[in-house]
Motif scaffolding. Sequence first.
Motif, PDB file in Angstrom:
ATOM      1  N   GLU A  31       0.838  -1.202   0.000  1.00  0.00           N
ATOM      2  CA  GLU A  31       0.000   0.000   0.000  1.00  0.00           C
ATOM      3  C   GLU A  31       0.876   1.258   0.000  1.00  0.00           C
ATOM      4  OE1 GLU A  31      -3.989  -1.436   2.448  1.00  0.00           O
ATOM      5  OE2 GLU A  31      -2.159  -0.971   3.570  1.00  0.00           O
ATOM      6  N   GLU A  32       1.914   1.237   0.823  1.00  0.00           N
ATOM      7  CA  GLU A  32       2.822   2.382   0.888  1.00  0.00           C
ATOM      8  C   GLU A  32       3.547   2.584  -0.442  1.00  0.00           C
ATOM      9  OE1 GLU A  32       6.301   3.830   3.849  1.00  0.00           O
ATOM     10  OE2 GLU A  32       4.477   3.016   4.776  1.00  0.00           O
ATOM     11  N   ALA A  33       3.940   1.495  -1.094  1.00  0.00           N
ATOM     12  CA  ALA A  33       4.627   1.597  -2.389  1.00  0.00           C
ATOM     13  C   ALA A  33       3.713   2.228  -3.444  1.00  0.00           C
ATOM     14  CB  ALA A  33       5.102   0.222  -2.848  1.00  0.00           C
ATOM     15  N   VAL A  34       2.438   1.858  -3.430  1.00  0.00           N
ATOM     16  CA  VAL A  34       1.475   2.437  -4.381  1.00  0.00           C
ATOM     17  C   VAL A  34       1.344   3.936  -4.138  1.00  0.00           C
ATOM     18  CG1 VAL A  34      -0.984   2.505  -5.020  1.00  0.00           C
ATOM     19  CG2 VAL A  34       0.203   0.310  -4.823  1.00  0.00           C
ATOM     20  N   ILE A  35       1.209   4.340  -2.872  1.00  0.00           N
ATOM     21  CA  ILE A  35       1.079   5.761  -2.539  1.00  0.00           C
ATOM     22  C   ILE A  35       2.328   6.524  -2.960  1.00  0.00           C
ATOM     23  CG2 ILE A  35       0.899   7.402  -0.611  1.00  0.00           C
ATOM     24  CD1 ILE A  35      -0.863   5.187   0.778  1.00  0.00           C
ATOM     25  N   LYS A  36       3.507   5.963  -2.686  1.00  0.00           N
ATOM     26  CA  LYS A  36       4.762   6.623  -3.085  1.00  0.00           C
ATOM     27  C   LYS A  36       4.784   6.857  -4.596  1.00  0.00           C
ATOM     28  CE  LYS A  36       7.856   5.218   0.615  1.00  0.00           C
ATOM     29  NZ  LYS A  36       9.119   4.552   0.980  1.00  0.00           N
ATOM     30  N   ALA A  37       4.398   5.863  -5.358  1.00  0.00           N
ATOM     31  CA  ALA A  37       4.393   6.001  -6.825  1.00  0.00           C
ATOM     32  C   ALA A  37       3.375   7.047  -7.268  1.00  0.00           C
ATOM     33  CB  ALA A  37       4.103   4.649  -7.473  1.00  0.00           C
ATOM     34  N   GLU A  38       2.198   7.054  -6.649  1.00  0.00           N
ATOM     35  CA  GLU A  38       1.154   8.012  -7.031  1.00  0.00           C
ATOM     36  C   GLU A  38       1.588   9.457  -6.753  1.00  0.00           C
ATOM     37  OE1 GLU A  38      -2.803   5.211  -6.257  1.00  0.00           O
ATOM     38  OE2 GLU A  38      -2.305   6.791  -4.825  1.00  0.00           O
ATOM     39  N   VAL A  39       2.149   9.716  -5.565  1.00  0.00           N
ATOM     40  CA  VAL A  39       2.516  11.098  -5.248  1.00  0.00           C
ATOM     41  C   VAL A  39       3.716  11.557  -6.071  1.00  0.00           C
ATOM     42  CG1 VAL A  39       1.417  11.121  -2.975  1.00  0.00           C
ATOM     43  CG2 VAL A  39       3.833  10.489  -3.151  1.00  0.00           C
ATOM     44  N   LYS A 108      14.249  12.597  -3.674  1.00  0.00           N
ATOM     45  CA  LYS A 108      15.225  11.979  -2.775  1.00  0.00           C
ATOM     46  C   LYS A 108      14.549  11.111  -1.723  1.00  0.00           C
ATOM     47  CE  LYS A 108      18.890  15.310  -3.439  1.00  0.00           C
ATOM     48  NZ  LYS A 108      19.826  16.220  -2.785  1.00  0.00           N
ATOM     49  N   ASN A 109      13.297  11.453  -1.374  1.00  0.00           N
ATOM     50  CA  ASN A 109      12.576  10.646  -0.398  1.00  0.00           C
ATOM     51  C   ASN A 109      11.085  10.944  -0.486  1.00  0.00           C
ATOM     52  OD1 ASN A 109      12.704   8.723   1.852  1.00  0.00           O
ATOM     53  ND2 ASN A 109      11.822  10.395   3.032  1.00  0.00           N
ATOM     54  N   VAL A 110      10.291   9.920  -0.232  1.00  0.00           N
ATOM     55  CA  VAL A 110       8.846  10.081  -0.085  1.00  0.00           C
ATOM     56  C   VAL A 110       8.485   9.549   1.292  1.00  0.00           C
ATOM     57  CG1 VAL A 110       6.552   9.472  -0.930  1.00  0.00           C
ATOM     58  CG2 VAL A 110       8.427   9.824  -2.561  1.00  0.00           C
ATOM     59  N   CYS A 111       7.854  10.398   2.074  1.00  0.00           N
ATOM     60  CA  CYS A 111       7.406  10.036   3.420  1.00  0.00           C
ATOM     61  C   CYS A 111       5.889   9.891   3.369  1.00  0.00           C
ATOM     62  CB  CYS A 111       7.820  11.123   4.404  1.00  0.00           C
ATOM     63  SG  CYS A 111       7.219  10.846   6.069  1.00  0.00           S
ATOM     64  N   VAL A 112       5.408   8.670   3.435  1.00  0.00           N
ATOM     65  CA  VAL A 112       3.969   8.424   3.449  1.00  0.00           C
ATOM     66  C   VAL A 112       3.495   8.566   4.888  1.00  0.00           C
ATOM     67  CG1 VAL A 112       2.139   6.741   3.019  1.00  0.00           C
ATOM     68  CG2 VAL A 112       4.078   6.917   1.433  1.00  0.00           C
ATOM     69  N   LEU A 113       2.609   9.523   5.108  1.00  0.00           N
ATOM     70  CA  LEU A 113       2.085   9.769   6.446  1.00  0.00           C
ATOM     71  C   LEU A 113       0.838   8.942   6.723  1.00  0.00           C
ATOM     72  CD1 LEU A 113       2.464  13.645   6.368  1.00  0.00           C
ATOM     73  CD2 LEU A 113       3.982  12.001   7.485  1.00  0.00           C
ATOM     74  N   SER A 114       0.020   8.762   5.690  1.00  0.00           N
ATOM     75  CA  SER A 114      -1.224   7.996   5.817  1.00  0.00           C
ATOM     76  C   SER A 114      -1.681   7.628   4.411  1.00  0.00           C
ATOM     77  CB  SER A 114      -2.300   8.833   6.516  1.00  0.00           C
ATOM     78  OG  SER A 114      -2.739   9.878   5.667  1.00  0.00           O
ATOM     79  N   ALA A 115      -2.816   6.982   4.309  1.00  0.00           N
ATOM     80  CA  ALA A 115      -3.355   6.605   3.001  1.00  0.00           C
ATOM     81  C   ALA A 115      -3.703   7.829   2.162  1.00  0.00           C
ATOM     82  CB  ALA A 115      -4.591   5.727   3.171  1.00  0.00           C
ATOM     83  N   GLY A 116      -3.840   8.984   2.801  1.00  0.00           N
ATOM     84  CA  GLY A 116      -4.224  10.186   2.064  1.00  0.00           C
ATOM     85  C   GLY A 116      -3.286  11.353   2.235  1.00  0.00           C
ATOM     86  N   SER A 117      -2.048  11.117   2.703  1.00  0.00           N
ATOM     87  CA  SER A 117      -1.116  12.235   2.863  1.00  0.00           C
ATOM     88  C   SER A 117       0.325  11.751   2.769  1.00  0.00           C
ATOM     89  CB  SER A 117      -1.349  12.958   4.196  1.00  0.00           C
ATOM     90  OG  SER A 117      -1.136  12.081   5.277  1.00  0.00           O
ATOM     91  N   ALA A 118       1.167  12.615   2.179  1.00  0.00           N
ATOM     92  CA  ALA A 118       2.574  12.270   2.013  1.00  0.00           C
ATOM     93  C   ALA A 118       3.395  13.546   1.807  1.00  0.00           C
ATOM     94  CB  ALA A 118       2.755  11.343   0.804  1.00  0.00           C
TER      95      ALA A 118
END
Length: 169
Positions: A31-39, A108-118
């Motif tokens: 789930e986190e990988a999907v969010i990282k790619a989307e943002v 350089k980095n993606v910080c996923v905070l939640s399913a709807g924020s990064a």
Amino acid sequence: MKHSYHIVVWAFLLVLANSSPASGQELTASEEAVIKAEVQRHVERYYDFYYERNPEALSTEIFSLPWMSIGGTGASVRTTEEENLAYFESAIAGLLERDWNRSIYTTKNVCVLSAGSAIVSGTNTRTRTDGSIMSVGGVAYVLGKIDGSWRIISFSGHAPNKVVRCGVE
């Protein structure tokens, strides 16, 4: 201006409150990988619209309303599509006057905070039409999911050697 700042802060907190998983629930690695790619894709789209010199798309498809930019002199808030359009038209014109050709964002980095924020952290390298480097600066983007779509809620410039990271405590 102070009133607008409070609107942005409350909007940001509202997005985080409405989009975060239930208390104690963690995202899976996939789930986190999907969010990282989307943002990351959303930030790349932002840079593509700049390269296309498309202020209309920038003003309607990338940012939430309101949104805030934070720089060395403080914060500024935009609350309408008309303000966005004027901002992006002016920004593109100013860059073109300085012989700008393209800006390339290196994540350089993606910080996923939640399913709807990064937070997406990296560098913006601006090049001129002759290929030379105009500038390199650090930029961190705060993104939130609004009505099912990612939007930039805020961004801040910083030194290119800084990276926003989220560690586990």
